[in-house]
Design a protein around this motif. Sequence first.
Motif, PDB file in Angstrom:
ATOM      1  N   UNK A 160       1.029  -1.165   0.150  1.00 50.08           N
ATOM      2  CA  UNK A 160      -0.170   0.081  -0.206  1.00 50.08           C
ATOM      3  C   UNK A 160       0.760   1.180   0.105  1.00 50.08           C
ATOM      4  N   UNK A 161       0.611   2.201  -0.762  1.00 44.79           N
ATOM      5  CA  UNK A 161       1.423   3.342  -0.903  1.00 44.79           C
ATOM      6  C   UNK A 161       2.777   3.112  -1.283  1.00 44.79           C
ATOM      7  N   UNK A 162       3.150   2.272  -2.270  1.00 42.45           N
ATOM      8  CA  UNK A 162       4.487   1.868  -2.369  1.00 42.45           C
ATOM      9  C   UNK A 162       5.340   3.109  -2.780  1.00 42.45           C
ATOM     10  N   UNK A 163       6.566   3.115  -2.064  1.00 39.55           N
ATOM     11  CA  UNK A 163       7.647   4.115  -2.374  1.00 39.55           C
ATOM     12  C   UNK A 163       7.295   5.262  -1.473  1.00 39.55           C
ATOM     13  N   UNK A 164       6.345   5.526  -1.010  1.00 37.38           N
ATOM     14  CA  UNK A 164       5.786   6.783  -0.230  1.00 37.38           C
ATOM     15  C   UNK A 164       6.320   6.763   1.276  1.00 37.38           C
ATOM     16  N   UNK A 165       6.398   7.412   1.910  1.00 33.59           N
ATOM     17  CA  UNK A 165       6.837   7.527   3.262  1.00 33.59           C
ATOM     18  C   UNK A 165       5.868   6.629   4.097  1.00 33.59           C
ATOM     19  N   UNK A 166       4.560   6.786   3.633  1.00 34.78           N
ATOM     20  CA  UNK A 166       3.649   5.766   4.460  1.00 34.78           C
ATOM     21  C   UNK A 166       3.221   4.388   4.001  1.00 34.78           C
ATOM     22  N   UNK A 167       4.314   3.926   3.173  1.00 39.79           N
ATOM     23  CA  UNK A 167       4.230   2.696   2.614  1.00 39.79           C
ATOM     24  C   UNK A 167       4.086   1.588   3.749  1.00 39.79           C
ATOM     25  N   UNK A 168       2.830   0.597   3.397  1.00 39.89           N
ATOM     26  CA  UNK A 168       2.640  -0.555   4.304  1.00 39.89           C
ATOM     27  C   UNK A 168       2.804  -1.686   3.391  1.00 39.89           C
ATOM     28  N   UNK A 169       3.159  -2.798   3.982  1.00 39.59           N
ATOM     29  CA  UNK A 169       3.589  -4.190   3.424  1.00 39.59           C
ATOM     30  C   UNK A 169       2.820  -5.287   4.248  1.00 39.59           C
ATOM     31  N   UNK A 170       1.829  -5.645   3.654  1.00 38.25           N
ATOM     32  CA  UNK A 170       0.889  -7.039   4.346  1.00 38.25           C
ATOM     33  C   UNK A 170       1.292  -8.067   3.842  1.00 38.25           C
ATOM     34  N   UNK A 171       1.769  -9.285   4.574  1.00 34.79           N
ATOM     35  CA  UNK A 171       1.918 -10.517   3.892  1.00 34.79           C
ATOM     36  C   UNK A 171       1.327 -11.604   4.567  1.00 34.79           C
TER      37      UNK A 171
END
Length: 479
Positions: A413-424
């Motif tokens: 989510x919001x890849x490359x931005x400061x607020x990026x999140x990754x759900x695995x």
Amino acid sequence: MTAPLFPLFADLRGRLVLVVGGGAVARRKVAALLDAGARVRVGAPELDPTLQALHEDGRIEHVAARFEPQWLDAAWLAIAATGDDVVNRAVAAAGEARRVWVNVVDDAQASSFQVPARIERGPLQVAISSGGGAPMLARHLREKLETELDESLGALAGLLSRLRHRIRTRLPHLSARRRFFDQLLAGPVPGLLRRGDHVGAEQELLTALARAAHGTGRGRVALVGAGPGDAGLLTLRGLRLLNEADVILHDRLVSRDVLELARRDAERIEVGKQAGNHHTTQDGIHALMLEHARAGKRVVRLKGGDGFVFGRGGEELEFLHAHGICFEVVPGITAALACGAYAGIPLTHRDHAQSLRLLTAHCKDSADTLDWPALAAERQTLAVYMGVAGLQRLRDNLLAHGKPATTPFALVENGSRPEQRVIVGSLDDLPELARAHAVQSPALLILGEVAALATSLHWFGAAPLGATPSAGAPLARAA
């Protein structure tokens, strides 16, 4: 955080400026002020020989005494350059009381304005300030720019200044003048001035002006990929076009950081679309491109990611071609590449994924056209765009066609931005985990064995969230 200084160039012609101090530092300040046309008054018990000679020639006034606050009463600016901190601070305090701007040499805290390091090319000036905190750095940058800015720029600035009224009369529209200047700087005029051929340079400029005034006035459109959000991923060509644009038609997902790189006076029009809320229809976007291009403007159609990867860029070029509008295309870094890289996920891996599929499944109609048996095959990576709303349908179709339930996934989510999140997690839990973490657009789904590497190779932002991938998922290259 300290607020930055506000840069400005002051017109001091005929205006009184007080310099307190009569030594070498004051002498340098007086020379610069005289060059600017200021009326200079120097207050000091004694003057060094150069200042004394200027006084005897009638070029400066001299008050032969120790500082008195009333010296500032008629001044527009003041410079304290005595070498005595007590006196300098007294000048600063007196200026503050009278609302007179005061520079205290080598004392940024006491100063209400700073004198920048300058590069001069005739009437053209470049000023560099560190806010008084790092004057040596400002001086270093000035020395570097001195070697890079050609001396002919001063002659060019003088020529343009002299012909300014004629240029504005022949080219009354700002967009036309900008195109003219861009073409002028890329043409022969700077070279003629560099060789000292001022007459030839002026003739060439007037010829170019006549051509511009009688031109067709047709604009052009550049389809520019803005990348995923990090402004550092914008291409150099894209940056140049943003700085030339008269009008920017940008998607909702183009980041503010990228838009900040554009010309300050460019017209910005958001034409974003998102699932269930088409702020501007595609036909509306076509109409805006046509309207502004036919008005002779340079239009940038700025798209998140890359315009040719699920960006409808092909449709827009077909429209422009059908209406005879000149265009060019600047690719951007598409979301799959950026999200994979910023999440630490290699989209291909010789042990785990020999192919990559880019797809979108954001609505039932698009999902029904997909080749589900091929998508369920092993040893490949699926990168799914705009799929947040259709995750359950995607999961169910893949499982129904034989995709293992333990297949790792990563939602970025919001890849490359400061607020990026990754759900695995694993495919069987995909929609539940997305709901549990309230994943919102923009988000990209990466599905395949390589997605498990997000837990060990992440480097940007917070560590991945969600369930631990299946124990059978690869976390490192096989031996």
